[in-house]
Design a protein around this motif. Structure first.
Motif, PDB file in Angstrom:
ATOM      1  N   TRP A   1      -3.256  -7.780  -2.429  1.00  0.00           N
ATOM      2  CA  TRP A   1      -4.547  -8.466  -2.464  1.00  0.00           C
ATOM      3  C   TRP A   1      -5.152  -8.422  -3.862  1.00  0.00           C
ATOM      4  CZ3 TRP A   1      -5.062 -11.678   1.212  1.00  0.00           C
ATOM      5  CH2 TRP A   1      -4.613 -11.385   2.504  1.00  0.00           C
TER       6      TRP A   1
ATOM      7  N   VAL B   1      -2.333  -5.730   6.242  1.00  0.00           N
ATOM      8  CA  VAL B   1      -2.290  -4.303   5.902  1.00  0.00           C
ATOM      9  C   VAL B   1      -1.175  -4.040   4.879  1.00  0.00           C
ATOM     10  CG1 VAL B   1      -1.921  -1.971   6.795  1.00  0.00           C
ATOM     11  CG2 VAL B   1      -3.221  -3.633   8.142  1.00  0.00           C
TER      12      VAL B   1
ATOM     13  N   ARG C   1      -0.432   3.719  -6.187  1.00  0.00           N
ATOM     14  CA  ARG C   1      -0.631   2.271  -6.335  1.00  0.00           C
ATOM     15  C   ARG C   1      -1.912   1.961  -7.119  1.00  0.00           C
ATOM     16  NH1 ARG C   1       3.824   2.451  -3.183  1.00  0.00           N
ATOM     17  NH2 ARG C   1       4.611   0.438  -2.488  1.00  0.00           N
TER      18      ARG C   1
ATOM     19  N   PHE D   1     -11.167  -2.829   0.757  1.00  0.00           N
ATOM     20  CA  PHE D   1     -10.492  -1.681   0.148  1.00  0.00           C
ATOM     21  C   PHE D   1      -9.819  -2.084  -1.168  1.00  0.00           C
ATOM     22  CE2 PHE D   1      -6.581   0.678  -0.651  1.00  0.00           C
ATOM     23  CZ  PHE D   1      -7.070   1.978  -0.721  1.00  0.00           C
ATOM     24  N   SER D   2      -9.151  -3.229  -1.182  1.00  0.00           N
ATOM     25  CA  SER D   2      -8.428  -3.661  -2.375  1.00  0.00           C
ATOM     26  C   SER D   2      -9.382  -3.949  -3.533  1.00  0.00           C
ATOM     27  CB  SER D   2      -7.596  -4.905  -2.059  1.00  0.00           C
ATOM     28  OG  SER D   2      -6.618  -4.621  -1.081  1.00  0.00           O
TER      29      SER D   2
ATOM     30  N   MET E   1       0.044  -3.863  -5.547  1.00  0.00           N
ATOM     31  CA  MET E   1      -1.066  -4.132  -4.636  1.00  0.00           C
ATOM     32  C   MET E   1      -1.267  -5.641  -4.454  1.00  0.00           C
ATOM     33  SD  MET E   1      -3.796  -1.134  -5.586  1.00  0.00           S
ATOM     34  CE  MET E   1      -4.636  -1.299  -4.003  1.00  0.00           C
TER      35      MET E   1
ATOM     36  N   SER F   1      -0.035  -5.995   2.687  1.00  0.00           N
ATOM     37  CA  SER F   1      -0.371  -6.563   1.378  1.00  0.00           C
ATOM     38  C   SER F   1      -1.342  -5.706   0.588  1.00  0.00           C
ATOM     39  CB  SER F   1      -0.941  -7.980   1.541  1.00  0.00           C
ATOM     40  OG  SER F   1       0.053  -8.861   2.041  1.00  0.00           O
ATOM     41  N   ILE F   2      -1.885  -4.668   1.196  1.00  0.00           N
ATOM     42  CA  ILE F   2      -2.691  -3.719   0.419  1.00  0.00           C
ATOM     43  C   ILE F   2      -1.815  -3.049  -0.629  1.00  0.00           C
ATOM     44  CG2 ILE F   2      -3.969  -1.541   0.494  1.00  0.00           C
ATOM     45  CD1 ILE F   2      -4.942  -2.280   3.261  1.00  0.00           C
ATOM     46  N   VAL F   3      -0.603  -2.672  -0.232  1.00  0.00           N
ATOM     47  CA  VAL F   3       0.254  -1.871  -1.111  1.00  0.00           C
ATOM     48  C   VAL F   3       1.458  -2.629  -1.664  1.00  0.00           C
ATOM     49  CG1 VAL F   3      -0.403   0.335  -0.098  1.00  0.00           C
ATOM     50  CG2 VAL F   3       1.456  -0.972   0.926  1.00  0.00           C
TER      51      VAL F   3
ATOM     52  N   CYS G   1      -9.123  -4.690   4.680  1.00  0.00           N
ATOM     53  CA  CYS G   1      -8.040  -4.744   3.681  1.00  0.00           C
ATOM     54  C   CYS G   1      -8.544  -5.328   2.363  1.00  0.00           C
ATOM     55  CB  CYS G   1      -6.878  -5.582   4.208  1.00  0.00           C
ATOM     56  SG  CYS G   1      -5.969  -4.835   5.571  1.00  0.00           S
ATOM     57  N   ILE G   2      -9.330  -6.406   2.451  1.00  0.00           N
ATOM     58  CA  ILE G   2      -9.867  -7.042   1.250  1.00  0.00           C
ATOM     59  C   ILE G   2     -10.869  -6.118   0.567  1.00  0.00           C
ATOM     60  CG2 ILE G   2     -11.139  -9.022   0.339  1.00  0.00           C
ATOM     61  CD1 ILE G   2      -8.357  -9.697   1.386  1.00  0.00           C
TER      62      ILE G   2
ATOM     63  N   THR H   1       6.200   3.320   3.550  1.00  0.00           N
ATOM     64  CA  THR H   1       5.209   2.285   3.841  1.00  0.00           C
ATOM     65  C   THR H   1       5.791   1.193   4.722  1.00  0.00           C
ATOM     66  OG1 THR H   1       4.053   2.690   1.752  1.00  0.00           O
ATOM     67  CG2 THR H   1       3.646   0.580   2.836  1.00  0.00           C
TER      68      THR H   1
END
Length: 414
Positions: A336, A379, A302, A261-262, A334, A381-383, A258-259, A220
């Protein structure tokens, strides 16, 4: 006589500007050193006391700085949010963040980030040197890192661990921490020296990125760092991209995705677990859960990790307006999701609004490298939750917010 008075006035202005800056940099140095110590194997026994010290120093910087009425209102508003959070959770993280951001006024942005870059770089080199020489810290870590997980054996914890691996840490406790710090150093360095970056610098950083990946096997961070380098290279050699509204709108769209998806992952984590661990179908869940499950298999589980605790900590059911004391000590990757889980829905929304405002300021100033770094870290901060923690010194986007929301002016003693 007049010349003497003018000289005294000049000295007074210099004194009024330099002392607050000195106070700020003392506090920033302490915050950065706390981050460096946290990345090592050493457990800091006085971390809480140091946080209180830096809060007081940043508060002194604020007192010695002149703000407009609008800026004061902004500080008071977010200060009240921080006080509510402190009352609810018992943690003063938001108050410390607000104080730090406000204290950035009058400090040139690139000067701040340059200083943070060199302190962090020096600290990382020291940690690596101590580990390599065998003085302190472990060179590698052997264990199960969530690769090659067998989800079909639903409740077999050994099967879910995956394959045992040895990955290098170079004194930083975890291979992901090493690769993360390389990403952060690249981001800070590029932002500060964007005007001087040549193609061979980017090539050198990319080769280092490959080397770090070879040591850590952190896919990642390697991919995100590659994205950072490619995007920065394009901004350097395709100058028209720096001016185009399309670039900044694209950054906004990536941030929103990103938000979304999280939040979607946190809302469907339990369904993803059922989808992965059971052979029977759940057609009523639709294609969304199947897609999340497929994505989760490529990000080392995750989303699934949000269901590892009894209360499924991190899932949207555990979010609340201002968080709770129970949400302070549970950790997952994760970023966010952690923002809304640990700090609360209202502070999380306000932070996202601040991010959009920062993007708007990037567009106004045509700060293309600020845009690149912000988008890449969104991006990331998604994972990974590196930016969302008790450590103010980790999130240098806060420096950008402080500089752009409180424009640099000469300080005054009032």
């Amino acid at each position: 006589m007049i010349g003497r008075i003018q000289l005294q006035t000049v000295y007074r202005k210099l004194w009024c500007r330099r002392i607050p800056q000195l106070i700020f940099y003392i506090a920033l140095t302490i915050e950065l050193l706390i981050v460096i110590v946290d990345k090592s194997n050493y457990i800091n026994p006085i971390e809480g006391q140091l946080f209180r010290l830096t809060f007081l120093l940043f508060a002194c910087k604020i007192v010695s700085t002149e703000y407009t009425w609008k800026e004061r209102g902004l500080i008071v508003f977010f200060g009240i949010i921080g006080l509510i959070s402190y009352k609810v959770t018992g943690k003063n993280d938001i108050i410390r963040i607000v104080t730090f951001v406000a204290a950035c006024k009058g400090i040139p942005l690139k000067q701040m980030i340059r200083y943070a870059f060199y302190v962090t770089l020096t600290g990382c080199i020291l940690i690596i040197f101590l580990a390599v020489t065998g003085i302190y810290g472990e060179m590698s870590l052997t264990g199960f890192f969530g690769r090659d997980m067998n989800y079909q054996e639903a409740y077999d914890s050994i099967a879910r661990k995956g394959t045992e691996e040895t990955r290098y840490t170079l004194g930083m406790g975890h291979p992901n921490a090493l690769s993360c710090m390389y990403l952060m150093l690249c981001a800070m360095g590029i932002y500060v020296y964007a005007d001087k970056m040549k193609w061979y610098f980017y090539l050198f950083l990319m080769l280092l990125n490959v080397g770090v990946y070879g040591l850590t096997d952190s896919k990642t961070s390697m991919l995100i760092t590659t994205l950072l380098l490619i995007a920065s290279f394009l901004m350097t050699y395709c100058k028209f991209l720096c001016q185009k509204k399309f670039s900044y709108v694209s950054g906004l769209l990536v941030f929103v995705l990103c938000i979304v998806f999280s939040v979607d992952a946190a809302a469907n984590a339990v369904r993803v677990r059922e989808e992965l661990w059971n052979e029977y179908e759940h057609p009523e869940w639709g294609a969304n859960v199947k897609l999340l499950a497929k994505i989760d298999s490529h990000i080392s589980g995750r989303i699934l990790s949000l269901t590892n605790s009894t209360n499924n900590d991190g899932t949207i059911e555990t979010w609340s307006a201002f968080s709770s004391p129970n949400n302070m000590n549970y950790y997952f990757d994760m970023g966010w999701v952690k923002l809304f889980y640990r700090f609360g829905i209202i502070p999380g929304i306000l932070y996202c609004i601040a991010c959009v405002a920062l993007l708007w300021r990037f567009y106004q100033k045509r700060d293309a490298f600020g845009l690149v770094i912000f988008t890449v870290l969104a991006v990331y901060s998604i994972v990974e939750a590196h930016l969302f923690s008790v450590y103010v010194g980790r999130n240098f986007l806060l420096m950008m917010m402080g500089s752009y929301f409180f424009p640099t002016e000469e300080n005054s003693c009032g």
